[in-house]
Design a protein around this motif. Structure first.
Motif, short mmCIF file in Angstrom:
data_model
loop_
_atom_site.label_atom_id
_atom_site.label_comp_id
_atom_site.label_asym_id
_atom_site.label_seq_id
_atom_site.Cartn_x
_atom_site.Cartn_y
_atom_site.Cartn_z
N VAL A 156 0.84 -1.21 0.00
CA VAL A 156 0.00 0.00 0.00
C VAL A 156 0.87 1.26 0.00
CG1 VAL A 156 -1.73 1.30 1.30
CG2 VAL A 156 -1.89 -1.19 1.15
N ARG A 157 1.93 1.23 0.79
CA ARG A 157 2.83 2.39 0.85
C ARG A 157 3.44 2.69 -0.52
NH1 ARG A 157 7.26 2.21 5.35
NH2 ARG A 157 7.66 4.25 4.45
N VAL A 158 3.90 1.63 -1.15
CA VAL A 158 4.51 1.82 -2.47
C VAL A 158 3.50 2.38 -3.46
CG1 VAL A 158 5.53 0.62 -4.43
CG2 VAL A 158 6.24 0.04 -2.11
N THR A 159 2.29 1.82 -3.44
CA THR A 159 1.29 2.30 -4.41
C THR A 159 0.92 3.75 -4.15
OG1 THR A 159 -0.50 1.38 -3.09
CG2 THR A 159 0.31 0.03 -4.92
N LEU A 160 0.96 4.18 -2.90
CA LEU A 160 0.63 5.58 -2.61
C LEU A 160 1.58 6.53 -3.34
CD1 LEU A 160 -0.28 6.27 1.12
CD2 LEU A 160 -1.48 6.96 -0.95
N VAL A 161 2.85 6.22 -3.29
CA VAL A 161 3.83 7.04 -4.00
C VAL A 161 3.56 6.98 -5.50
CG1 VAL A 161 6.27 7.38 -4.48
CG2 VAL A 161 5.54 6.68 -2.20
N PHE A 162 3.26 5.78 -5.99
CA PHE A 162 2.91 5.62 -7.40
C PHE A 162 1.73 6.50 -7.79
CE2 PHE A 162 4.57 1.20 -8.84
CZ PHE A 162 5.83 1.54 -8.38
N PHE A 163 0.71 6.49 -6.92
CA PHE A 163 -0.50 7.28 -7.20
C PHE A 163 -0.15 8.74 -7.41
CE2 PHE A 163 -3.28 3.97 -5.15
CZ PHE A 163 -4.10 3.80 -6.24
N ILE A 164 0.63 9.27 -6.51
CA ILE A 164 0.95 10.71 -6.56
C ILE A 164 1.72 11.03 -7.84
CG2 ILE A 164 2.30 12.54 -5.48
CD1 ILE A 164 1.58 11.05 -2.79
N ILE A 165 2.78 10.26 -8.10
CA ILE A 165 3.61 10.55 -9.27
C ILE A 165 2.83 10.33 -10.56
CG2 ILE A 165 5.77 10.00 -10.45
CD1 ILE A 165 6.29 11.04 -7.67
N SER A 166 2.12 9.20 -10.64
CA SER A 166 1.47 8.88 -11.92
C SER A 166 0.26 9.78 -12.17
CB SER A 166 1.08 7.41 -11.98
OG SER A 166 -0.02 7.17 -11.14
N THR A 167 -0.42 10.22 -11.10
CA THR A 167 -1.55 11.12 -11.32
C THR A 167 -1.04 12.45 -11.90
OG1 THR A 167 -2.68 10.14 -9.45
CG2 THR A 167 -3.58 12.19 -10.29
N ILE A 168 0.06 12.93 -11.38
CA ILE A 168 0.62 14.19 -11.90
C ILE A 168 1.02 14.01 -13.37
CG2 ILE A 168 2.57 15.79 -11.75
CD1 ILE A 168 2.45 15.43 -8.71
N ASN A 169 1.69 12.92 -13.66
CA ASN A 169 2.15 12.71 -15.04
C ASN A 169 1.00 12.45 -16.00
OD1 ASN A 169 4.83 13.11 -14.62
ND2 ASN A 169 5.24 10.97 -14.12
N MET A 170 0.09 11.55 -15.59
CA MET A 170 -0.96 11.16 -16.53
C MET A 170 -2.00 12.24 -16.72
SD MET A 170 -1.59 7.16 -16.27
CE MET A 170 -2.31 7.20 -14.66
N SER A 171 -2.20 13.08 -15.69
CA SER A 171 -3.21 14.12 -15.85
C SER A 171 -2.80 15.08 -16.97
CB SER A 171 -3.44 14.86 -14.54
OG SER A 171 -2.25 15.46 -14.10
N TYR A 172 -1.51 15.14 -17.29
CA TYR A 172 -1.10 15.96 -18.43
C TYR A 172 -1.70 15.42 -19.72
CZ TYR A 172 1.69 17.76 -22.24
OH TYR A 172 2.07 18.34 -23.42
N THR A 173 -1.55 14.11 -19.94
CA THR A 173 -2.09 13.52 -21.17
C THR A 173 -3.61 13.59 -21.18
OG1 THR A 173 -0.25 11.98 -20.95
CG2 THR A 173 -1.81 11.56 -22.70
#
Lengths: 482, 302
Positions: free
Chosen positions: B229-246
């Protein structure tokens, strides 16, 4: 342990340095290879085609970088061949891409600029603006002075800040195409219902009330991805109501320009569209294709656009008997002289070009009658020349021809241009304004709010204008020259 | 250099060999990382202190922190930042809860169709984000869209809602939904693998002791997969920022900005590259801080 660390760091540092060195030499090698290949092909080519009549002393490689539009690169290759035939010592290479701006940027930074670029200033890569800001485009004034070319170009086209970025009367870009942007309608629908093309907005709203009974809305546009298409209506309307000067005042950030009654009257039309529910439902979420599709199916009477719409929507389903018709934005009073909006696409030569002489010759070549005709036939685009109509007759589609006829008619005032250049700023006045027009149509903003916001942005920008003489003086010197 | 010592001390020699091996394994990756990640990142930070075009030509001037101050004074940036936080929070919470729910459902129950569901949920991950964005643009279409068709069924009159052109929060929810749909399968598979590694005996004992399924999840499943869960939380933050661009570029090019689309418009179309890089630097710091924060907050004392 500390020794291990030291060895590791040393190895790392060495390897980083090594890769950088390899990278640097690698780049040089590539450069050498490409230039060698270039001269190689040039020499073989000159021996091959000796038949063409040599008209100048230009030679070497001419690198063209062009925006690849819907019509592909064939036409550019064809023109390149013809140019080579006329100048046997020149080898032309054509590079095209739909995203040519981003392809060229790293090349230009590395000093490997092409000799000729065709990419409109409206492209989101902002390449021309960057080149102009950094003084990296070549002065083309001599091309236009020679053989009276300047007088052949449609009046006013060369006046804007894109063509004269430094306001010194010198021209740094050449117009390749122009389009006449207006309000498009289905002329078959109008004939069928025996509706008249409205001359004033009062007529237009009255017509819209009739159309509403058949479930047809008055207006739609590309609110979701290209709200600035409304410029085909708004800029000429300001000129129609208040005269061309009022528009120039806006483009040059003159104090009070946005509070002028002509602006108020123009924006009030959009307020009226919102208040009376004249906008096609769902427009605020439509892209250009979605809104054009609705219009093509007679769901809305008018859409602001350019003649490319016929080509762009060639394969789309449409209402029976649909026919493209175009008019200028209506007047608010029958006594006004109507204005219409011209939009142009630019070509230019970077200062780092290796063969600027050949590139200049190529630009002149593009203005010759035969090439203009070839280009028009292949691309459906109009050349920005005064005798445009006779040149393209029978070569472009009906919509394009009709728009040119309308735009170049004597009782029409032609307006074009754009906001004066400023030093770097985060104020995006053009997009803020057209977003604001959307907010009026959406009911989120009043006309007065938008005017106040624009006036404030405009006054901030006035402090940052780089070309002191600006657009107006360029325009008046142009008139004086005629 | 010190070769005599190596010959004398055998363990040191082995150490050196080991160091050589480690170096051979890591240096290529490190070099690539330095050239393609570190160097460009540092260039971005550096450029943020200049007023310049994307070409960095003669107009380039040093402006100190002006760009950074300007970014924080720009109302459009602040609004885009608000949008970004909304998306991070909403997408993370919904995706996490839903992905965990489906993961628990699929691992706990002995469904025969388990592989089928796993594939179906994972499917959006195979599609390019641009494709997903375009798909949802069609779903939200004001005239022919699926969503308006559904609304029409319930309201009984033809619906022409411009989902992606309405007020800010309607647009944000529409984009958030597409992002959740895209992300859910990926995290579900991650959670499932975390759950599969938990010994089934624990659940058997819990069943025998009469512990409910709901309680089992919070007392056994969640604590034992906390690291995932901890790992995915970091993933969520980074990937939401990146993917929201596309997603924003495809779905709401003019109607809604996130910081990265704001950066693009400023840097290129706006011919204000240094300013754009300052905004990028700020986003880098914010996402780094968020990732760090989430890691700290979810750390356990044991």
């Amino acid at each position: 342990m500390s020794k291990v660390k030291r060895v590791l760091t040393a190895l790392l540092a060495a390897s980083v340095a090594a890769t950088m060195a390899v990278g640097a030499t690698g780049c040089e090698k590539v450069d050498d290879a490409s230039s060698a290949a270039g001269t190689g092909t040039a020499s073989t080519d000159s021996t091959e085609s000796g038949s063409g009549e040599s008209t100048g002393d230009i030679s070497g490689e001419l690198k063209l970088a062009v925006f690849q539009g819907g019509y592909g690169l064939d036409i550019w290759n064809q023109i390149a061949d013809e140019f080579e035939a006329e100048h046997p010592d020149v080898t032309v290479t054509v590079t095209g891409d739909t995203d040519i701006g981003n392809v060229l940027r790293p090349q230009i930074i590395n000093g490997d600029a092409p000799d000729f670029i065709y990419l409109a200033s409206t492209n989101p890569s902002g390449l021309l603006q960057s080149l102009e800001t950094d003084h990296l485009v070549m002065d083309l004034t001599d091309i236009f002075e020679e053989d009276g070319l300047k007088d052949k170009i449609i009046d006013g086209v060369l006046d804007g800040p894109t063509y004269q970025p430094y306001g010194d009367g010198k021209i740094y870009a050449a117009p390749l195409f122009f389009s006449v942007n207006g309000m498009w309608y289905d002329s078959n629908l109008f004939e069928k219902n025996s509706w008249e093309v409205p001359e004033t907005w009062d007529d237009a709203f009255a017509l819209a009330d009739q159309a509403k009974e058949q479930g047809i809305a008055m207006y739609t546009y590309a609110a979701a991805n290209a709200p600035a298409y409304n410029e085909s209506v708004i800029w000429p309307m300001i000129a129609t109501i208040g005269g061309k000067d009022k528009l120039d005042a806006i483009f040059n950030y003159e104090e009070g320009a946005w509070n002028d009654p002509a602006v108020t009257e123009t924006l009030n039309i959009f307020q009226q569209m919102h208040d009376g529910g004249y906008l096609l439902e769902g427009t605020m979420g439509m892209t250009h294709t979605q809104s054009q599709q609705q219009w093509l199916q007679d769901k809305a009477l008018f859409i602001p656009n350019g003649a490319w719409i016929q080509n762009e929507m060639a394969d789309s389903p449409r209402a029976d008997g649909f026919q493209f018709g175009v008019m200028a934005a209506p007047k608010t009073d029958a006594s006004q002289q109507q204005a219409i909006w011209f939009q142009t696409e630019e070509m230019y030569i970077p200062t780092d070009a290796e063969n600027p002489e050949a590139a200049k010759e190529f630009i002149k070549f593009l203005y010759t009658d035969d090439i203009v005709k070839e280009m028009a036939e292949a691309t459906n685009a109009l050349p920005p020349l005064k005798n445009c109509l006779e040149l393209v007759d029978g070569l472009v589609d009906d919509a394009t021809y009709a728009s040119a006829e309308l735009g170049l008619s004597d009782d029409m005032v032609q307006v074009s241009g754009g906001f004066a250049n400023t030093s770097a700023t985060d104020i995006t006045i053009r997009s803020d304004f057209f977003q604001g027009v959307g907010s009026i149509l959406n009911g989120d903003m009043t006309v007065a709010d938008l005017q106040a916001q624009m006036e404030q942005e405009s006054q901030e920008l006035a402090q940052l204008v780089t070309a002191q003489q600006g657009l107006e003086e360029g325009a008046s010197s142009e008139e004086a020259a005629e | 250099m010190g070769s005599g010592k190596i010959a004398a001390a055998a363990p040191k020699n082995r150490n050196r060999q080991r160091a050589g091996f480690i170096a051979a394994c890591t240096i290529p990756a490190l070099v690539l990382y330095a050239v393609f990640v570190l160097y460009p990142t540092i260039t971005v930070f550096y450029t943020a202190f200049f007023s310049q075009t994307s070409l960095g030509g003669s107009s380039r001037t040093f402006v100190g922190f002006d760009n950074f101050i300007g970014v924080f004074q720009n109302s459009q940036f602040l609004e885009s930042l608000g949008n970004q936080f909304f998306l991070i929070v909403v997408v993370t919470i919904i995706t996490m809860v839903a992905a965990m729910f489906f993961a628990a459902l699929l691992t706990q129950s002995n469904l025969k169709e388990k592989p089928f569901y796993r594939t179906v949920f994972f499917f959006p991950n195979v599609l390019a984000i641009v494709v997903i964005g375009t798909l949802f643009v069609q779903i939200y279409d004001p005239t022919n869209g699926l969503l308006n068709a559904i609304v029409s069924v319930f309201t009984g009159s033809e619906s022409h809602i411009a989902w992606l052109g309405e007020d800010r929060f309607t647009i944000l929810w529409c984009v958030a939904f597409a992002m959740v749909w895209q992300a859910i399968g990926y995290y579900m598979v991650m959670y499932m693998s975390g759950m599969d590694s938990i010994s089934p005996e624990l659940y058997e004992v819990a069943d025998l002791e009469g512990m409910g399924k709901f309680k089992q999840f919070f007392k056994i499943t969640l604590p034992l997969m906390w690291e995932v869960v901890r790992v995915t939380l970091v993933f969520f933050i980074i990937s939401t920022i990146n993917m929201s661009y596309t997603f924003a570029t495809v779905m709401t090019p003019e109607n809604m900005d996130v910081p990265l689309t704001f950066v693009y418009k400023q840097a290129y179309a706006g011919n204000n590259y240094g300013f754009g890089m300052a905004a990028t630097t700020i986003m880098f710091i914010i996402s780094f801080a968020l990732a760090l924060l989430s890691n700290k907050l979810t750390a356990r004392d044991d």
